[in-house]
Structures are given as C-alpha cells and as structure tokens.
Design a protein around this motif. Structure first.
Motif, PDB file in Angstrom:
ATOM      1  N   TYR A  92     -12.430   3.520  -5.817  1.00 39.78           N
ATOM      2  CA  TYR A  92     -11.272   2.977  -5.112  1.00 39.78           C
ATOM      3  C   TYR A  92     -10.216   4.075  -4.993  1.00 39.78           C
ATOM      4  CZ  TYR A  92     -13.138  -1.602  -6.508  1.00 39.78           C
ATOM      5  OH  TYR A  92     -13.923  -2.701  -6.704  1.00 39.78           O
ATOM      6  N   VAL A  93      -9.672   4.260  -3.795  1.00 38.82           N
ATOM      7  CA  VAL A  93      -8.623   5.259  -3.585  1.00 38.82           C
ATOM      8  C   VAL A  93      -7.565   4.671  -2.659  1.00 38.82           C
ATOM      9  CG1 VAL A  93      -8.090   7.558  -2.712  1.00 38.82           C
ATOM     10  CG2 VAL A  93     -10.261   7.158  -3.863  1.00 38.82           C
ATOM     11  N   ARG A  94      -6.291   4.873  -3.024  1.00 41.18           N
ATOM     12  CA  ARG A  94      -5.193   4.496  -2.146  1.00 41.18           C
ATOM     13  C   ARG A  94      -4.356   5.748  -1.917  1.00 41.18           C
ATOM     14  NH1 ARG A  94      -0.750   0.563  -4.325  1.00 41.18           N
ATOM     15  NH2 ARG A  94       0.004   2.507  -5.201  1.00 41.18           N
ATOM     16  N   THR A  95      -4.194   6.115  -0.654  1.00 38.75           N
ATOM     17  CA  THR A  95      -3.390   7.276  -0.285  1.00 38.75           C
ATOM     18  C   THR A  95      -2.460   6.880   0.846  1.00 38.75           C
ATOM     19  OG1 THR A  95      -5.036   8.036   1.304  1.00 38.75           O
ATOM     20  CG2 THR A  95      -5.197   8.940  -0.911  1.00 38.75           C
ATOM     21  N   GLY A  96      -1.623   7.804   1.246  1.00 36.36           N
ATOM     22  CA  GLY A  96      -0.774   7.569   2.394  1.00 36.36           C
ATOM     23  C   GLY A  96       0.682   7.498   2.024  1.00 36.36           C
ATOM     24  N   TYR A  97       1.492   7.786   2.994  1.00 34.45           N
ATOM     25  CA  TYR A  97       2.926   7.857   2.775  1.00 34.45           C
ATOM     26  C   TYR A  97       3.597   6.776   3.607  1.00 34.45           C
ATOM     27  CZ  TYR A  97       0.629  12.204   1.758  1.00 34.45           C
ATOM     28  OH  TYR A  97      -0.274  13.125   1.331  1.00 34.45           O
ATOM     29  N   PHE A  98       3.562   6.919   4.902  1.00 33.67           N
ATOM     30  CA  PHE A  98       4.102   5.887   5.782  1.00 33.67           C
ATOM     31  C   PHE A  98       3.039   4.826   6.039  1.00 33.67           C
ATOM     32  CE2 PHE A  98       6.684   9.619   6.890  1.00 33.67           C
ATOM     33  CZ  PHE A  98       7.930   9.101   6.599  1.00 33.67           C
ATOM     34  N   TRP A  99       1.827   5.266   6.350  1.00 29.55           N
ATOM     35  CA  TRP A  99       0.701   4.373   6.561  1.00 29.55           C
ATOM     36  C   TRP A  99      -0.234   4.551   5.384  1.00 29.55           C
ATOM     37  CZ3 TRP A  99       3.066   7.032  10.425  1.00 29.55           C
ATOM     38  CH2 TRP A  99       3.552   6.274  11.487  1.00 29.55           C
ATOM     39  N   GLN A 100      -0.321   3.528   4.549  1.00 30.90           N
ATOM     40  CA  GLN A 100      -1.186   3.622   3.391  1.00 30.90           C
ATOM     41  C   GLN A 100      -2.618   3.294   3.782  1.00 30.90           C
ATOM     42  OE1 GLN A 100       0.184   1.418   0.038  1.00 30.90           O
ATOM     43  NE2 GLN A 100       1.915   2.778  -0.294  1.00 30.90           N
ATOM     44  N   GLU A 101      -3.524   4.068   3.204  1.00 33.50           N
ATOM     45  CA  GLU A 101      -4.947   3.861   3.447  1.00 33.50           C
ATOM     46  C   GLU A 101      -5.610   3.526   2.120  1.00 33.50           C
ATOM     47  OE1 GLU A 101      -8.425   6.063   5.875  1.00 33.50           O
ATOM     48  OE2 GLU A 101      -7.327   7.324   4.458  1.00 33.50           O
ATOM     49  N   TRP A 102      -6.339   2.435   2.097  1.00 30.66           N
ATOM     50  CA  TRP A 102      -7.099   2.016   0.929  1.00 30.66           C
ATOM     51  C   TRP A 102      -8.567   2.204   1.275  1.00 30.66           C
ATOM     52  CZ3 TRP A 102      -4.957  -2.058  -2.721  1.00 30.66           C
ATOM     53  CH2 TRP A 102      -3.562  -2.070  -2.685  1.00 30.66           C
ATOM     54  N   ARG A 103      -9.283   2.917   0.435  1.00 28.64           N
ATOM     55  CA  ARG A 103     -10.701   3.159   0.694  1.00 28.64           C
ATOM     56  C   ARG A 103     -11.527   2.710  -0.509  1.00 28.64           C
ATOM     57  NH1 ARG A 103     -11.904   7.906   3.785  1.00 28.64           N
ATOM     58  NH2 ARG A 103     -14.015   7.112   3.685  1.00 28.64           N
ATOM     59  N   ILE A 104     -12.669   2.144  -0.223  1.00 24.46           N
ATOM     60  CA  ILE A 104     -13.634   1.774  -1.249  1.00 24.46           C
ATOM     61  C   ILE A 104     -14.962   2.415  -0.873  1.00 24.46           C
ATOM     62  CG2 ILE A 104     -14.901  -0.088  -2.368  1.00 24.46           C
ATOM     63  CD1 ILE A 104     -12.601  -1.953  -1.647  1.00 24.46           C
ATOM     64  N   ALA A 105     -15.542   3.138  -1.813  1.00 26.82           N
ATOM     65  CA  ALA A 105     -16.865   3.719  -1.600  1.00 26.82           C
ATOM     66  C   ALA A 105     -17.812   3.071  -2.602  1.00 26.82           C
ATOM     67  CB  ALA A 105     -16.825   5.235  -1.808  1.00 26.82           C
ATOM     68  N   PRO A 106     -18.650   2.129  -2.139  1.00 29.10           N
ATOM     69  CA  PRO A 106     -19.618   1.513  -3.053  1.00 29.10           C
ATOM     70  C   PRO A 106     -20.575   2.570  -3.608  1.00 29.10           C
ATOM     71  CG  PRO A 106     -19.482   0.297  -0.991  1.00 29.10           C
ATOM     72  CD  PRO A 106     -18.736   1.579  -0.795  1.00 29.10           C
ATOM     73  N   MET A 107     -20.928   2.442  -4.863  1.00 29.69           N
ATOM     74  CA  MET A 107     -21.808   3.426  -5.502  1.00 29.69           C
ATOM     75  C   MET A 107     -23.122   3.595  -4.745  1.00 29.69           C
ATOM     76  SD  MET A 107     -20.309   4.826  -7.961  1.00 29.69           S
ATOM     77  CE  MET A 107     -18.809   4.542  -8.859  1.00 29.69           C
ATOM     78  N   SER A 108     -23.612   2.515  -4.163  1.00 32.93           N
ATOM     79  CA  SER A 108     -24.887   2.589  -3.452  1.00 32.93           C
ATOM     80  C   SER A 108     -24.801   3.425  -2.178  1.00 32.93           C
ATOM     81  CB  SER A 108     -25.381   1.178  -3.119  1.00 32.93           C
ATOM     82  OG  SER A 108     -24.457   0.537  -2.256  1.00 32.93           O
ATOM     83  N   ARG A 109     -23.589   3.728  -1.704  1.00 34.40           N
ATOM     84  CA  ARG A 109     -23.412   4.499  -0.466  1.00 34.40           C
ATOM     85  C   ARG A 109     -23.052   5.959  -0.718  1.00 34.40           C
ATOM     86  NH1 ARG A 109     -25.284   2.386   3.932  1.00 34.40           N
ATOM     87  NH2 ARG A 109     -23.525   3.005   5.194  1.00 34.40           N
TER      88      ARG A 109
END
Length: 169
Positions: A92-109
């Motif tokens: 799980y990663v959340r980045t961004g300043y004005f527009w926040q981006e949340w990303r999930i990378a499933p282990m299987s991928r």
C-alpha cells in the motif's frame, strides 16, 4: 471462481508507515539544488552584463527566495502526506501533494522488487524501493526509506511474492 473466493480481499485503506525523517533533508537538498541551477546562471550573467544587471540579479533573488521557501515548506508537507505499508497480501502506498494517489499492489501481481540509492540518498542514508507489477499504471515506488529498512523490505517482498501464487485472472 467468484471474486474474493480463494484469495484474501485487498481493499483501499490508509497505509500505516511514514517515511524516514531524513527524507525531509533529502527533499530539501533536491529543492535547493534545483533552485541553484536557475539562480546561479542569472547571478553570473548579472555580474557580467552591466546593462541587464538589475533585472538579472532581481530575478536571481526572487528565484532564490522562492527556492528556499519551497525547500522549507514542501518537504514538511510531503512528509505528512506520504505513507506506505506492506502486508502479506499487498503493498500500500499513498503519495501526492495536491492530488493524492493511493496505490495497492497485490502480492500476486508483483514482478520485480528493486532498491535504488542515488548519491543524495546515500548521503542521507536513504533508499527507494520500486515494486514493478503487471499494472499499466507502472511501478509502485516507496522513496525516502532508511537504507536498512529498504533492504529488509526488499527481502521481505521477495520472500512473500515467492510464496504467493500468481493471479490467474
């Protein structure tokens, strides 16, 4: 197989971990170097070209003040915003300043896990972990980790993905 059956459900949620505090200094150095790359040529030209000296030096001063202000403020803001977490199911990663981006990378991928330490990162004892997936969106990056935490994280991700069956979808 119906969705969620046979595999753990991965859901969007706030990641728990912050970056290393030294990331603030690393980002500040990057801002100051970027500002210097613009300020120094203007200052040199201002010293050499007498007819344009006032405007060149004024421009250099304005850019220097803006660069220092950005170097002070933005890294603190970024440090409060950036989060990451790794579970047995996903990254799980959340980045961004004005527009926040949340990303999930499933282990299987996950396809590859890389650790990078540029010169400034080495100076601050930091590293970046890049998790490459089968996503068209691109890799998931966790920048600003303590270099030892990054090495342990890369080993952990490698072990988890090795033990995780691939996604058949």
């Amino acid at each position: 197989m119906p969705p969620g059956e046979g595999t753990a459900a991965v859901r969007l949620r706030p990641p728990r971990n912050t970056l290393n505090e030294r990331a603030v200094g690393w980002w500040r150095v990057q801002w100051l170097l970027m500002a210097a790359a613009h300020v120094l040529p203007l200052a040199v030209l201002g010293a050499l070209i007498e007819s344009a000296r006032f405007w060149l030096l004024l421009s250099a001063a304005v850019l220097a003040v803006a660069g220092v202000a950005a170097a002070v403020l933005f890294p603190l803001w970024w440090f409060r915003t950036h989060r990451w977490e790794v579970t047995e199911d996903a990254v799980y990663v959340r980045t961004g300043y004005f527009w926040q981006e949340w990303r999930i990378a499933p282990m299987s991928r996950i396809q590859t896990v890389d650790t990078v330490r540029g010169p400034l990162e080495q100076l601050h004892r930091l590293a970046t972990v890049t998790v490459t997936t089968a996503s068209a969106k691109g890799a998931v990056r966790i920048a600003g980790l303590d270099h030892e935490v990054a090495a342990e994280l890369a080993e952990r991700l490698t072990r988890i993905t090795r033990d995780t069956p691939g996604d058949a979808t």
